[in-house]
Design a protein around this motif. Structure first.
Motif, short mmCIF file in Angstrom:
data_model
loop_
_atom_site.label_atom_id
_atom_site.label_comp_id
_atom_site.label_asym_id
_atom_site.label_seq_id
_atom_site.Cartn_x
_atom_site.Cartn_y
_atom_site.Cartn_z
N TYR A 338 108.51 66.02 47.76
CA TYR A 338 107.40 65.64 48.63
C TYR A 338 107.44 66.44 49.93
O TYR A 338 108.51 66.70 50.48
CB TYR A 338 107.43 64.15 48.95
N PHE A 347 103.10 65.06 46.95
CA PHE A 347 103.95 65.59 45.87
C PHE A 347 103.60 67.05 45.60
O PHE A 347 102.43 67.41 45.47
CB PHE A 347 103.76 64.76 44.60
N LYS A 753 108.02 58.30 46.93
CA LYS A 753 107.52 58.78 48.21
C LYS A 753 108.50 58.40 49.31
O LYS A 753 108.95 57.26 49.38
CB LYS A 753 106.14 58.17 48.52
#
Length: 755
Positions: A338, A347, A753
């Motif tokens: 990321y 991403f 994330k």
């Protein structure tokens, strides 16, 4: 008509092979998850891990033996295989609940009981897993002279499934679904394999391809069956020995993250799968399979030694030095794919591929070449041993049982004897040279061979002699990476390095990771001082010795009566006690008790012990095993071992998940910039205590700290680092997940994330 039947049989054969692929994937997902779950309660010491893995392998071996014996008794062997797969799936669905329930009631058990309990818990599924290959071998082998191709393909497709299951489970399933979700996914794969076999072949009462008359095979007569089993044992011993050796080296290069094991195992298993397929076909075409066998085994030693020499040579090339320095400075690991665009993480597929290529490069170079050759060993032995289609299943079962015994013996010998006694380099030489024993096993096949039979052994000896001597590889590695000379100690668990920068400063490396500096910069002391001001401790527990900076500082606190230090690596204490002044003062203090054990295991085994301060020495959130010390359940365990007014003190390198987890575990917390103070009762940080202890420490510990320590221990700076109390943390981190034993988000971070 006959051609049509053969085509139909081949189609069924391929269908079952696909199902066996799913079975292999499920098996390795189980192994990763079950091992980690058992480690939570039995510890992550090398002894505990080895016993758990040995119990797993023992079940596989027993299943291989008995499955081979029972295979001939089934009229529909493939249907029986389907039943086995469904049974594994049923156990898989209930396994997280079963293992955690048994683990909670037996946590902290003595080591002999660890093996017994692990074996009992895993016996049913591992027994069934071990029986699958002998069952399918009995069903598919219809001609002796084609048995190598059949077994090599089955072995290869199952191992390829295991490789991909390792990769997908380690990188995706656990990170997304947790340990229990990954297990359910594996159970679904077993269910597909089982129901597929039972449904597609429910009316099949004969082998899928009818046996055709074939001449009596005479290969096995040239090797006695006990010799074949001894060779299978030696294959397991050497192959697992090399695997542990590779993990040792990669633990330094790629560090001990949760991705190191599945990544290296994926490459290893992929090599085995390819080798099994290639050499399984090749052995059927070989005029002398026995000669092919011993040449292959000697070739393994040559390939493993050459790849190690490749790394050794790269350390001497200036062009590679920046890459090696980067691996050490930036903590070589699968970096997150990321990228931050504004305040949103996005991403990046290109970044993911680049990061994985960089991470897998040393693994592929070191592991893959020799593992391809290793994959041919068992299929060739199976082919040599099978002299009749009627005994194919039992012979495969016996050989794989002997191989598993060798694997267990090799892992024990290399981990507990060879590596700590001789080091990586000499252990490499021993394992490589052991391949010459296969020549002695197969000496009966030498009658028709000429002088060229000496070429491979001579090449092996030549390459072996070119390998570096004891500690030379790691000395050169650390010198190349850091620019300083180091004292190297190899333990059963890892490699310890103490590097010197002149006469006044040094750095401690544990497994390729910077752990401590001498003299200290005051960061560890600052954390301990803050927590001590809240509890005024007399009895302290420190989990993780590190460089003993924290331990020494704690001995300087007023009123200290006992300091218990629990450390995983037994060799760490003697090393720093020999060379590091601050460690000498700490470890020789009569109030200090150093115990070789896992932190959670120690607390489980001593439920009545209470402490005024429990201190967790720094452990990065992405290192393997971090979750066992920082999960919600671990923090609740610390709560139960605190005295009234006692506090838990944790250093954090992550500022969201860990803070929220601590806030959910304890009723009272104060979060600072990179540490937390938590307790069962309300507490206050005492500025006067901080000031007085800091002044006394600085006055009495000259030479043990750097110039920056005084600023680190300044009370104003500590107070300014305070971020939030419990209510503030819970309000701020409402969307943040909690770290639990079943959901190790921080270790398996790759597709998450960032917060």
């Amino acid at each position: 008509m006959i051609l049509s039947k053969r085509r139909g049989s081949e189609t069924q054969y391929l269908v079952v092979a696909v199902l066996f692929f799913f079975s292999g994937a499920a098996g390795l997902i189980y192994e990763i998850v079950w091992e980690r779950l058992l480690e939570i309660y039995f510890g992550v010491t090398l002894t505990a891990i080895t016993l758990i893995v040995s119990a797993y392998l023992a079940g596989l071996g027993l299943g291989s033996l008995i499955g081979g014996r029972l295979a001939r008794r089934f009229r529909n062997v493939v249907f029986a295989y389907g039943v086995v797969e469904v049974a594994i799936a049923i156990f898989g669905f209930f396994s997280p609940l079963l293992i955690t329930s048994i683990g909670r009631h037996t946590a902290g058990s003595p080591y002999p009981l660890v093996f017994i309990i692990s074996f009992a818990v895993l016996l049913i599924p591992t027994f069934l897993m071990g029986a699958t290959l002998p069952l399918l071998t009995q069903s598919f082998v219809n001609r002796v002279e084609s048995s190598g191709r059949i077994i090599g393909f089955l072995y290869g497709i199952n191992t390829l499934g295991a490789a991909l299951g390792t990769l997908f489970g380690g990188y995706v399933l656990i990170g997304w679904l947790g340990f229990d979700g990954a297990t359910y996914a594996a159970a679904i794969l077993n269910l597909i394999a089982g129901l597929g076999a039972m449904t597609l072949l429910r009316k099949q009462n004969q082998p899928l391809v009818q046996a055709e008359p074939s001449p009596q095979d005479g290969i096995g007569a040239r090797l006695s069956y006990p010799t074949i089993l001894a060779a299978a044992f030696l294959i397991g011993f050497i192959d697992l020995g090399f695997e542990i050796l590779w993990f040792r080296v990669l633990g330094i290069l790629n560090k001990t993250t949760a991705y190191n094991f599945p990544s290296a195992l994926f490459v290893f298993l992929a090599g085995l799968a390819i080798g099994g397929y290639i050499f399984g076909r090749k052995v059927d075409q070989a005029q002398d399979p026995i000669t092919l066998f011993w040449k292959l085994q000697v070739g393994i030693g040559i390939a493993a030694s050459l790849t190690f020499l490749l790394f050794w040579g790269c350390l001497h090339l200036p062009s590679f030095q920046p890459q090696i320095e980067a691996w050490f400075e930036n903590f070589q690991r699968p970096a997150s794919p990321y990228v931050w665009i504004g305040k949103e993480p996005i991403f990046s597929r290109r970044l993911m591929i680049a990061n994985l290529l960089d991470y897998f490069l040393p693994i592929v170079l070191l592991v893959f070449p020799a593992s391809v050759l290793m994959g041919g060993g068992l299929p060739i032995l199976d082919r040599i041993a099978i002299t009749s289609t009627q005994i194919s299943g039992s012979r495969v079962g016996d050989i794989h049982l002997a191989n598993i015994f060798g694997s267990v013996s090799g892992s024990l010998a290399v981990s507990f004897v060879l590596l700590p006694s001789f080091g990586t380099e000499l252990t490499m030489k021993i394992l490589a040279t052991a391949g010459i024993l296969f020549i002695w096993f197969t000496r009966a096949s030498w009658k028709n061979t000429g002088w060229h039979r000496f070429a491979l052994p001579a090449g092996l000896i030549a390459v072996m002699l070119a390998l570096p001597g004891r500690s030379e590889f790691y000395n050169k590695l650390y010198q190349t990476a850091t620019g300083i000379e180091s004292t190297i100690r190899e333990s059963s668990d890892t490699v310890l390095a103490l590097g010197y920068r002149g006469n006044e400063s040094a750095t401690l490396w544990i497994g390729g990771i910077q752990n401590s500096y001498f003299p200290t910069y005051g960061y560890y002391e600052r954390t301990a001082l803050t927590c001590a001001s809240a509890s005024k401790p007399q009895r302290v527990l420190i989990i993780g010795l590190g460089g003993a900076n924290t331990a020494y500082f704690v001995t300087q606190l007023p009123g200290i009566k006992a300091v218990t230090i629990v450390e995983l690596i037994p060799e760490l204490g003697p090393l720093i006690d020999e060379f590091v002044p601050v460690a000498q003062r700490a470890l020789r203090d009569p109030r200090v008790h150093l115990i070789d054990d896992d932190g959670r295991r120690y607390l489980y085994a001593h439920p009545e012990e209470k402490f005024d301060l429990i201190f967790i020495d720094p452990l990065n959130s992405y290192t393997s095993g971090h979750n066992n010390l920082y999960s919600l359940e671990a923090m609740q365990l610390y709560r139960s071992h605190l005295t009234p007014g006692g506090v838990f003190c944790g250093w954090f390198n992550e500022n969201h998940v860990l803070q929220k987890t601590a806030a959910n575990a304890f009723p009272h917390t104060i979060h600072f910039r990179d540490w937390v103070v938590a307790g069962n009762e309300s507490f206050q940080i005492d500025p006067e205590y901080i000031r007085s202890v800091s002044d006394a420490y600085l006055a009495n510990s000259e030479g043990l700290y750097s110039d920056g320590t005084q600023d680190a221990l300044a009370v104003d700076g500590i107070i300014q680092d305070q971020i939030a109390d419990r209510d503030g943390t819970l309000s701020k981190e409402q969307e943040t997940p909690i770290l639990t034993d079943m959901y190790p988000w921080l270790e398996y971070y790759f597709f998450h994330k960032p917060y």
